[in-house]
Write a protein that holds these residues in place. Structure first.
Motif, PDB file in Angstrom:
ATOM      1  N   GLU A 189       0.940  -1.383  -0.060  1.00  0.00           N
ATOM      2  CA  GLU A 189       0.119   0.047   0.029  1.00  0.00           C
ATOM      3  C   GLU A 189       1.020   1.135  -0.086  1.00  0.00           C
ATOM      4  O   GLU A 189       1.947   1.300   0.560  1.00  0.00           O
ATOM      5  N   ILE A 190       0.477   2.115  -0.569  1.00  0.00           N
ATOM      6  CA  ILE A 190       0.919   3.548  -0.492  1.00  0.00           C
ATOM      7  C   ILE A 190       0.182   4.444   0.383  1.00  0.00           C
ATOM      8  O   ILE A 190      -1.072   4.600   0.203  1.00  0.00           O
ATOM      9  N   VAL A 191       0.799   5.202   1.297  1.00  0.00           N
ATOM     10  CA  VAL A 191       0.407   5.656   2.506  1.00  0.00           C
ATOM     11  C   VAL A 191       0.538   6.951   2.516  1.00  0.00           C
ATOM     12  O   VAL A 191       1.914   7.410   2.958  1.00  0.00           O
ATOM     13  N   PRO A 192      -0.248   7.999   2.447  1.00  0.00           N
ATOM     14  CA  PRO A 192       0.447   9.734   2.413  1.00  0.00           C
ATOM     15  C   PRO A 192       0.248   9.972   3.891  1.00  0.00           C
ATOM     16  O   PRO A 192      -0.868   9.566   4.584  1.00  0.00           O
ATOM     17  N   TRP A 211       4.656   6.890   2.475  1.00  0.00           N
ATOM     18  CA  TRP A 211       5.184   5.599   3.026  1.00  0.00           C
ATOM     19  C   TRP A 211       4.757   4.478   2.078  1.00  0.00           C
ATOM     20  O   TRP A 211       3.698   4.239   1.289  1.00  0.00           O
ATOM     21  N   ARG A 263      -7.342  10.789   4.825  1.00  0.00           N
ATOM     22  CA  ARG A 263      -6.031  10.966   5.436  1.00  0.00           C
ATOM     23  C   ARG A 263      -5.839  12.162   6.158  1.00  0.00           C
ATOM     24  O   ARG A 263      -4.867  12.816   6.132  1.00  0.00           O
TER      25      ARG A 263
END
Lengths: 236, 464
Positions: free
Chosen positions: A73-76, A88, B335
């Motif tokens: 997964e790409i996590v901002p 991340w 987010r």
């Protein structure tokens, strides 16, 4: 209404409309670009599927030949005050059946705001010194001294990489979080934008993360004396 | 942006961008430029023209000390989080709780001040068009809610606006100065008040004006603390912040010069939009339009940054359990710290709709002052507990403890300056923080994960 007032209102409305147009255009472009981030990584796996996450960043899921599954997964992350945005890469390898492993995780440069981290949810603080200048938060679920010792060597190798953020192992699998990109300073300072200079995640970057995950997993396959002894005495 | 390899390639690219001259300048100026567009002029009202200028320069000295001290501690505390993270490691959770509140209140009040300015600006323009008595409140509410919505959804993260916006805000000041200097103003500059009423309240007025003199630079420590996750020691040098302070000093002096020369100090001291009013005095429609755009952009950009930073600070305190962990939630799709953003909106609205601009600015300044005061004994404790040779520092500021002492003296003077005319606000803020501290100490601290507050691999402090 005077002509000057009408002209002023028209000017303001035009300006706002132009801003809105730019905003919608940039937002659509950004969302479109996100989906292609893991395209290059797909080729590492025989059967991989990429789906958009709730924030339009891609999630790759694939099966490994040994029956394990991997999720990338790409996590901002824009949630730490006074820090540049971070992007991340979160890699999770899940075992089909629970293994005899402890639950231990390490998080570098912890701020408490790591919403993607498993370590904050682990109940017990673990004393593990890897380096004199690396701030590390290590937690687990009642690991024994032997288990901590087994983990220390692998953690030291894993966190020799300055981009490593989190490494965790549980009976169900292994988790690695590694920094993919950092946001542009100017864009962040001016309008708190998150601009990352990456169009595609390189396959090499994911390979390095996979290697770190495997290194951590193998620490409990080989370095545990009881497992090692069992392997040595097992019938051929 | 070109494709790049992650890891070393992306890091190299980000360093290149950091080193670019445009961004070094942006480091220091950024959203702080709003202080030139509103608020600083109340220092002229408190002490006169010369007092306003002296306050500008003395405040520059204060912020120079802030930059020097902050750079050393920021370069050594590897975990990001600015003064909040510093307080956790050097002083303790109660101080960190207070520092978090300082940040939240300073930025929330600044956000409210920005919204008030937007409403005042639109009212002024409407009055110029013959429509006097415009109700400012809907525009104030719209500004705060609109920006909060954008932050809630993280929309601004995807925009391509960059230096253009702040460039307009800065260039507008330069253009106004040059236009006035080269005779584009219908009203010539008039500094006769320097001879007739240089210090209408004497030297006490000069001290009193320091109160609003801080407004020129408030928040600049936030731009220099936009830290990297993996910090390179060479990047710890406060060059960007010092460049920003010098840029602001120049912009502030130009602002003072133009506004003091065009507007009588008695009127300047109560203006809501001094630069825009100066443009109006010139009689030039082009200048008025330019300064209108500059004021609007500066205030809205500043308000956006305030919503962003205040919500992150509140969110961090929720995550650390200094506040109910409910505030530490992250929106599953956007987010963003959505609960913190929503919680702070009514607080900003209450102050923006219910308090005059000078009082809202005072609340912001007081919270900022408390943060700067914290930095003085934070630095003393840091050097005493962990002397220079005991831990690796990215930057060691010179002449310690002189900068800390100077900062403490200037902060003390600023408190006295606030007391001169705003004693009620000063006492109210102090009572608020005392009550909040008592609540934290007697109730909230039991929920804090104490072992997680200190994560640095430092040796045991001297004396422990």
């Amino acid at each position: 209404m005077t002509l000057a007032t009408a002209a002023l209102l028209l000017f303001a409305a035009s300006g706002l409309a132009a801003l809105a147009f730019v905003a919608v255009r940039d937002n659509r472009r950004a969302l479109g670009e996100r989906l292609g981030l893991l395209d290059e990584v797909r080729q590492l796996f025989e059967s991989a599927s990429i789906t958009p996450g709730p924030d339009a960043f891609p999630v790759l899921e694939a099966a490994l030949p040994d029956g394990r599954s991997v999720a990338i997964e790409i996590v901002p992350d824009t949630l730490v005050c006074r820090r540049l945005p971070q992007l991340w890469l979160k890699l999770t390898i899940r075992d089909p059946l629970p293994r005899r492993r402890p639950t231990i995780g390490a998080l570098s440069r912890s701020t408490g705001a790591e919403f993607y981290s498993m370590v904050h949810g682990m109940p017990d603080r673990v004393d593990m010194q890897l380096s004199s200048d690396l701030p590390l938060l290590v937690r687990g679920h009642a690991p024994s001294r032997d288990e901590v010792e087994s983990a220390t060597g692998a953690m030291r190798r894993v966190f020799a990489d300055p981009l490593m953020k989190e490494a965790a192992i549980t009976p169900k699998g292994v988790r690695i979080v590694r920094r993919l990109a950092e946001g542009s300073r100017g864009a962040h300072v001016l309008l708190r934008q998150a601009k990352f200079a990456v169009r595609a995640v390189p396959a090499r970057f994911v390979m390095e993360a996979l290697s770190a995950a495997e290194d951590l997993a193998m620490a409990f396959e080989i370095e545990r004396p009881d497992i090692k002894a069992r392997l040595e005495t097992a019938p051929q | 942006m070109a494709d790049t390899t992650a890891g070393g390639g992306a890091e190299r690219l980000s360093l290149l961008r950091v080193l670019g001259p445009g961004h070094v300048w942006a480091l220091g100026v950024g959203i702080v430029l709003v202080g030139e567009y509103m608020g600083w002029n109340f220092s002229v009202g408190k002490g006169g023209m010369i007092a306003g200028l002296v306050a500008c320069w003395v405040a520059g000295l204060l912020y120079t000390c802030v930059a020097m001290i902050d750079s050393e501690v920021t370069s050594t505390v590897a975990a990001a989080g600015g003064q909040y993270a510093q307080a956790k490691h050097i002083v303790g959770p109660l101080m960190a709780f207070n520092v978090g509140l300082f940040l939240v209140m300073a930025y929330t009040m600044l956000e409210a001040a920005n919204a008030i300015t937007v409403g005042f600006l639109l009212d002024t323009v409407a009055g110029m068009q013959g429509h006097t008595g415009l109700n400012q409140q809907p525009f104030i509410i719209l500004a705060i809610l609109g920006l909060a919505w954008l932050n809630y959804r993280g929309v601004l993260a995807t925009l391509s606006f960059n230096l253009v916006i702040t460039g307009i805000a800065f260039i507008a000041i330069i253009v106004l100065f040059l236009a006035v200097e080269f005779g584009a103003s219908a009203v010539p500059l008039d500094f006769t008040a320097i001879n007739t009423e240089a210090l209408p309240y004497g030297w006490l007025g000069v001290i009193a004006s320091l109160h609003f003199g801080l407004w020129y630079y408030l928040g600049i420590e936030g731009t220099c603390q936009a830290a990297e996750e993996v910090r390179s020691p060479a990047r710890s040098l406060p060059y960007g912040t010092m460049a920003g302070i010098m840029t602001l000093l120049i912009a502030a002096t130009l602002t003072w010069y133009v506004c003091s020369g065009l507007i009588p100090w008695e009127y300047l001291g109560g203006s809501g939009t001094p630069l825009f009013d100066a443009a109006r005095v010139t009689g030039s429609t082009s200048l008025m339009v330019l300064l209108f755009i500059g004021t609007a952009f500066a205030t809205l950009a500043s308000a956006n940054g305030c919503i962003n930073d205040a919500s992150r600070a509140w969110f961090s305190m929720g995550r650390d359990r200094y506040l109910p962990i409910w505030f530490g939630a992250v929106h599953p799709r956007y987010r963003t710290p959505y609960r913190s953003i929503l919680f702070l909106v009514p607080i900003a609205l209450i102050f923006a709709l219910g308090a005059p601009l000078d009082q809202v600015i005072t609340f912001s300044i007081l919270s900022g002052l408390l943060g700067y005061t914290f930095m003085t004994f934070n630095m003393m404790m840091f050097r005493r507990k962990w002397p220079v040779a005991s831990i690796k520092r990215g930057y060691v500021h010179p002449f310690h403890p002189l900068p800390a002492i100077v900062l403490l003296v200037l902060c003390s003077t600023a408190y006295f300056a606030v007391f001169l005319g705003y004693g009620t606000q000063l006492i109210a803020m102090m009572c608020f923080y005392i009550i909040a501290s008592l609540w934290f100490h007697f109730w909230r601290y039991r929920f804090v994960k104490r072992g997680d507050q200190f994560t640095m691999p430092w040796p045991r402090p001297v004396g422990y």
